[in-house]
Design a protein around this motif. Structure first.
Motif, short mmCIF file in Angstrom:
data_model
loop_
_atom_site.label_atom_id
_atom_site.label_comp_id
_atom_site.label_asym_id
_atom_site.label_seq_id
_atom_site.Cartn_x
_atom_site.Cartn_y
_atom_site.Cartn_z
N ILE A 25 71.58 17.97 39.31
CA ILE A 25 71.17 19.02 38.39
C ILE A 25 69.68 18.96 38.09
CG2 ILE A 25 71.69 17.77 36.27
CD1 ILE A 25 72.27 21.50 36.91
N THR A 26 69.09 17.79 38.01
CA THR A 26 67.66 17.69 37.68
C THR A 26 66.77 18.30 38.76
OG1 THR A 26 68.08 15.77 36.32
CG2 THR A 26 65.82 16.11 37.02
N PRO A 27 66.95 17.97 40.04
CA PRO A 27 66.10 18.61 41.05
C PRO A 27 66.31 20.13 41.13
CG PRO A 27 67.28 16.75 42.00
CD PRO A 27 67.78 16.93 40.62
N VAL A 28 67.53 20.57 40.93
CA VAL A 28 67.80 22.01 40.98
C VAL A 28 67.12 22.70 39.79
CG1 VAL A 28 69.61 23.76 40.78
CG2 VAL A 28 69.94 21.80 42.28
N TYR A 29 67.22 22.10 38.62
CA TYR A 29 66.59 22.66 37.43
C TYR A 29 65.07 22.72 37.62
CZ TYR A 29 65.04 23.04 32.59
OH TYR A 29 64.43 23.44 31.44
N ASP A 30 64.48 21.63 38.10
CA ASP A 30 63.04 21.61 38.33
C ASP A 30 62.62 22.65 39.35
OD1 ASP A 30 62.77 19.61 36.52
OD2 ASP A 30 62.62 17.99 38.01
N PHE A 31 63.41 22.81 40.42
CA PHE A 31 63.07 23.79 41.45
C PHE A 31 63.09 25.20 40.88
CE2 PHE A 31 64.50 26.79 44.70
CZ PHE A 31 63.45 26.69 45.58
N VAL A 32 64.12 25.51 40.11
CA VAL A 32 64.25 26.87 39.57
C VAL A 32 63.22 27.14 38.49
CG1 VAL A 32 65.78 28.37 38.24
CG2 VAL A 32 66.68 27.09 40.18
N CYS A 33 62.99 26.19 37.61
CA CYS A 33 62.12 26.44 36.46
C CYS A 33 60.64 26.38 36.79
CB CYS A 33 62.43 25.44 35.35
SG CYS A 33 64.04 25.75 34.64
N PHE A 34 60.28 25.65 37.82
CA PHE A 34 58.86 25.48 38.11
C PHE A 34 58.45 26.15 39.41
CE2 PHE A 34 59.99 21.77 35.46
CZ PHE A 34 59.27 22.15 34.35
N LEU A 35 59.16 27.22 39.77
CA LEU A 35 58.76 27.99 40.95
C LEU A 35 57.43 28.68 40.68
CD1 LEU A 35 61.99 29.81 42.15
CD2 LEU A 35 60.62 28.20 43.43
N PRO A 36 56.59 28.83 41.69
CA PRO A 36 55.33 29.54 41.49
C PRO A 36 55.53 30.97 40.96
CG PRO A 36 55.30 28.40 43.58
CD PRO A 36 56.69 28.26 43.03
N TYR A 37 56.68 31.59 41.27
CA TYR A 37 56.96 32.93 40.78
C TYR A 37 56.87 32.97 39.26
CZ TYR A 37 59.68 36.90 39.16
OH TYR A 37 60.10 38.01 38.48
N TRP A 38 57.49 31.98 38.59
CA TRP A 38 57.51 31.96 37.14
C TRP A 38 56.11 31.71 36.58
CZ3 TRP A 38 61.50 34.32 35.57
CH2 TRP A 38 62.71 34.17 36.21
N GLU A 39 55.34 30.87 37.28
CA GLU A 39 53.98 30.61 36.83
C GLU A 39 53.14 31.88 36.92
OE1 GLU A 39 52.89 27.75 35.51
OE2 GLU A 39 54.93 26.99 35.70
N ARG A 40 53.26 32.59 38.04
CA ARG A 40 52.51 33.84 38.19
C ARG A 40 52.96 34.87 37.18
NH1 ARG A 40 53.67 32.98 43.71
NH2 ARG A 40 55.23 34.63 43.60
N ARG A 41 54.25 34.95 36.92
CA ARG A 41 54.77 35.92 35.95
C ARG A 41 54.27 35.60 34.55
NH1 ARG A 41 59.61 36.50 32.79
NH2 ARG A 41 60.19 38.68 32.64
N ARG A 42 54.29 34.32 34.20
CA ARG A 42 53.82 33.92 32.89
C ARG A 42 52.33 34.24 32.72
NH1 ARG A 42 54.99 27.92 31.72
NH2 ARG A 42 52.96 27.69 32.64
N GLU A 43 51.56 34.00 33.77
CA GLU A 43 50.12 34.31 33.71
C GLU A 43 49.89 35.81 33.60
OE1 GLU A 43 46.08 33.67 33.57
OE2 GLU A 43 47.73 32.22 33.41
N ARG A 44 50.67 36.61 34.34
CA ARG A 44 50.52 38.06 34.27
C ARG A 44 50.88 38.58 32.89
NH1 ARG A 44 54.39 41.78 35.00
NH2 ARG A 44 55.75 40.29 36.02
N LEU A 45 51.95 38.05 32.30
CA LEU A 45 52.34 38.48 30.95
C LEU A 45 51.29 38.08 29.92
CD1 LEU A 45 56.15 37.70 31.00
CD2 LEU A 45 55.06 39.94 31.03
#
Length: 60
Positions: A25-45
């Protein structure tokens, strides 16, 4: 009785499956939560939030 019940085998299988799921569960959680997509989305917002009040105050 055509079917034999094997409670110990079922318990071991259930426990083994839970151990595998918990250990992955930890590697899957890290993969999903720290994808570059989310970083770009957070920066755009963040950029949109910073620019929105400036536009609203000049239009009124």
């Amino acid at each position: 009785m055509p079917h034999k019940t094997r409670p110990m085998a079922a318990l071991l299988l259930f426990t083994g499956l839970n151990v595998v799921l918990v250990s992955t569960i930890t590697p899957v959680y890290d993969f999903v939560c720290f994808l570059p997509y989310w970083e770009r989305r957070r920066e755009r917002l963040r950029v949109e939030r910073e620019t929105t009040p400036a536009k609203a105050s000049t239009s009124g």
